[in-house]
Design an enzyme around this catalytic site. Structure first.
Site, mmCIF file in Angstrom:
data_model
loop_
_atom_site.group_PDB
_atom_site.id
_atom_site.type_symbol
_atom_site.label_atom_id
_atom_site.label_comp_id
_atom_site.label_asym_id
_atom_site.label_seq_id
_atom_site.Cartn_x
_atom_site.Cartn_y
_atom_site.Cartn_z
ATOM 1 N N LYS A 60 -10.221 -8.352 7.520
ATOM 2 C CA LYS A 60 -10.943 -8.698 8.747
ATOM 3 C C LYS A 60 -10.685 -7.604 9.756
ATOM 4 O O LYS A 60 -9.607 -6.997 9.760
ATOM 5 C CB LYS A 60 -10.518 -10.073 9.272
ATOM 6 C CG LYS A 60 -9.009 -10.235 9.448
ATOM 7 C CD LYS A 60 -8.609 -10.668 10.818
ATOM 8 C CE LYS A 60 -7.109 -10.901 10.916
ATOM 9 N NZ LYS A 60 -6.595 -10.651 12.266
ATOM 10 N N HIS A 84 0.829 -1.210 0.000
ATOM 11 C CA HIS A 84 0.000 0.000 0.000
ATOM 12 C C HIS A 84 0.861 1.257 0.000
ATOM 13 O O HIS A 84 0.580 2.215 -0.703
ATOM 14 C CB HIS A 84 -0.953 0.008 1.211
ATOM 15 C CG HIS A 84 -2.263 -0.642 0.916
ATOM 16 N ND1 HIS A 84 -2.418 -2.012 0.933
ATOM 17 C CD2 HIS A 84 -3.474 -0.133 0.571
ATOM 18 C CE1 HIS A 84 -3.681 -2.303 0.623
ATOM 19 N NE2 HIS A 84 -4.339 -1.179 0.400
#
Lengths: 185, 279
Positions: A103, A38
């Site tokens: 999650k 990222h």
């Protein structure tokens, strides 16, 4: 709660139908990226350089798979905790990314970005890496190979089982802890 | 003086790394079944169904249970009448980790804290040594995942806060962690010692079996009380709601300074992978 079979790339129309709690089986191409990848993606955007994949309609899976044993496309491949990608996610959604898979909880900024850009946050079952691996039929590293497990991989998935955790209307599936019942208040 | 060849340590450690990541311990499987039977919500039952299918599949295919095959954590008890031949014990354990994580197709998750460059062989392992009487070597291994480790905390309470303060901190920590550490979790708690020692106690407590009973009746009662309170939070499996937020609470305690009440909460995800071997 509805069930959907969706194919990538994802559209605003498909995302607009999804509500928190819906079950989705996803088929098509998705891209892996976690912490280090990222950061690299955002660096590329800052330098106005092209990204290794097209963000439009894309699904980003927060995962660092274990190495593929002989005869398999990939090792165990369950989701990692998503909040660490919260600082990056809104910008990726603003550029066309339609969903992330992970999650755990998301920030208010991410939830707002889902509303602003008609996107969703999917949950996959954490710690079910061997099971989820079954739904991945092909995997190849397309960028940042030197990052090892954190490299960006293009995955082909078939009926990948997902739950809509945060939808594009502000809905959320996670329950709030009952502090009172537990004796905190 | 007994002599043990370092290759035996290396091979034992390598096998522990592979097996722990592939086979979920029997006590954890048993607890899944018990908790699943108590759940009423379909979502909670479905998570347990997937986790059960996952450990069966890992065993069948040889894939690790989870892609996060952990940092390698060891508690080693080395007999004072034992000598390791051919290599320093720490180096032998690290060599075993290198071998196990390579041969078992396990993920290498160790990296430089600032550059984030991966060390590429999952070393260095985190190793806690203890010298004990005798000539045996006891190695306990834990594959500790990062997601649950990130939700762990250490604090220095004031002695006046006592058990009530401990309870409040632990419940608040688990509540705040919510779905992040892959619940249902195991909560290891270290009470006392020093700032550095309480987390070691907490981590060591996680090596206990879920179905054991703390030999200290006072601690056993505290564990029961906390487990009941934590499960009332209703976070449930994967944060989707339900009766099982925690699979177990394990407390270890040690005397501390008259001014302090150190407390460590070490959270372990449902994939509680650890193993102990004696050579």
């Amino acid at each position: 709660m509805a069930e959907y079979n969706l194919k990538t790339p994802l559209t605003d129309e498909a995302m607009g139908k999804l509500k928190a709690g819906d079950v989705v089986r996803l088929t098509g191409t998705i891209y892996t990226a976690r912490d280090a990848a990222h950061k690299r993606l955002i660096d590329l955007l800052d330098k106005a350089e092209p990204l290794p994949f097209d963000l439009k309609g894309s699904v980003i899976y927060y995962v660092g798979p274990s190495p593929a044993p002989p005869g398999r496309p990939i090792g165990a491949a369950g989701p990692t905790t998503s909040y660490r990608m919260d600082t990056y996610a809104p910008r990726l959604h603003s550029l066309g990314c339609k969903a992330s898979v992970g999650k755990g909880k998301r920030s208010d900024a991410v939830k707002q970005a889902l509303k602003d850009h008609t996107a969703v946050y999917f949950g996959a079952t954490g710690g079910a890496g061997a099971l989820l691996s079954k739904c991945i039929t092909a995997a190849k590293v397309i960028a940042f190979d030197e990052l090892g497990p954190e490299a960006i991989r293009e995955l082909t998935v078939v009926d990948f089982p997902l739950l809509v955790i945060n939808d594009s209307y502000g809905g959320e599936l996670y329950v709030q802890p009952d502090r009172k019942a537990a004796g905190l208040e | 003086m007994r002599t043990l060849n370092a290759t035996q340590v290396i091979d034992t450690v390598a096998k522990m790394c592979i097996d722990s990541n592939r086979y979920l311990p029997a006590d954890v499987r048993q607890r899944f079944a018990e908790c699943a039977a108590r759940e009423e919500s379909p979502a909670a039952k479905e998570v347990f169904r997937q986790l059960t299918e996952n450990y069966e599949l890992a065993e069948e295919t040889g894939l690790p249970l989870c892609q996060d095959t952990g940092l390698a954590v060891f508690f080693v008890e080395m007999g004072e009448d034992l000598r390791i031949e051919g290599m320093n014990i720490r180096e032998a354990i690290n060599e075993g980790v290198r071998k196990g994580y390579a041969d078992g197709f396990l993920r290498k998750s160790a990296c430089d804290p600032l550059t984030r460059a991966n060390t590429k062989d999952n070393t260095p392992a985190i190793i806690h040594f203890d010298i004990v009487p005798g000539d045996r070597l006891k190695i306990a291994f834990m594959a500790k995942g990062g997601g649950s480790e990130n939700m762990s905390r250490v604090t220095m309470l004031s002695p006046a806060q006592g058990w009530a303060g401990i309870k409040k901190f632990v419940i608040e920590r688990v509540a705040e962690a919510g779905p992040n550490p892959c619940p249902p979790t195991v909560v290891g708690i270290g009470v006392g010692g020093t700032f550095d020692y309480s987390p070691i106690l907490a981590k060591k407590a996680l090596l206990r079996k879920l179905d054991d009973v703390n030999p200290d009746p006072k601690l056993a009662a505290m564990e029961d009380e906390l487990l009941e309170a934590l499960n009332k939070l209703g976070i449930g499996p994967m944060g989707l709601g339900g009766k099982t937020t925690c699979l177990g609470v394990k407390i270890a305690m040690s005397p501390c300074h008259i001014a302090s009440l150190p407390l460590a909460v070490n959270i372990q995800c449902h994939s509680s992978r650890h193993q102990e071997v004696e050579i």
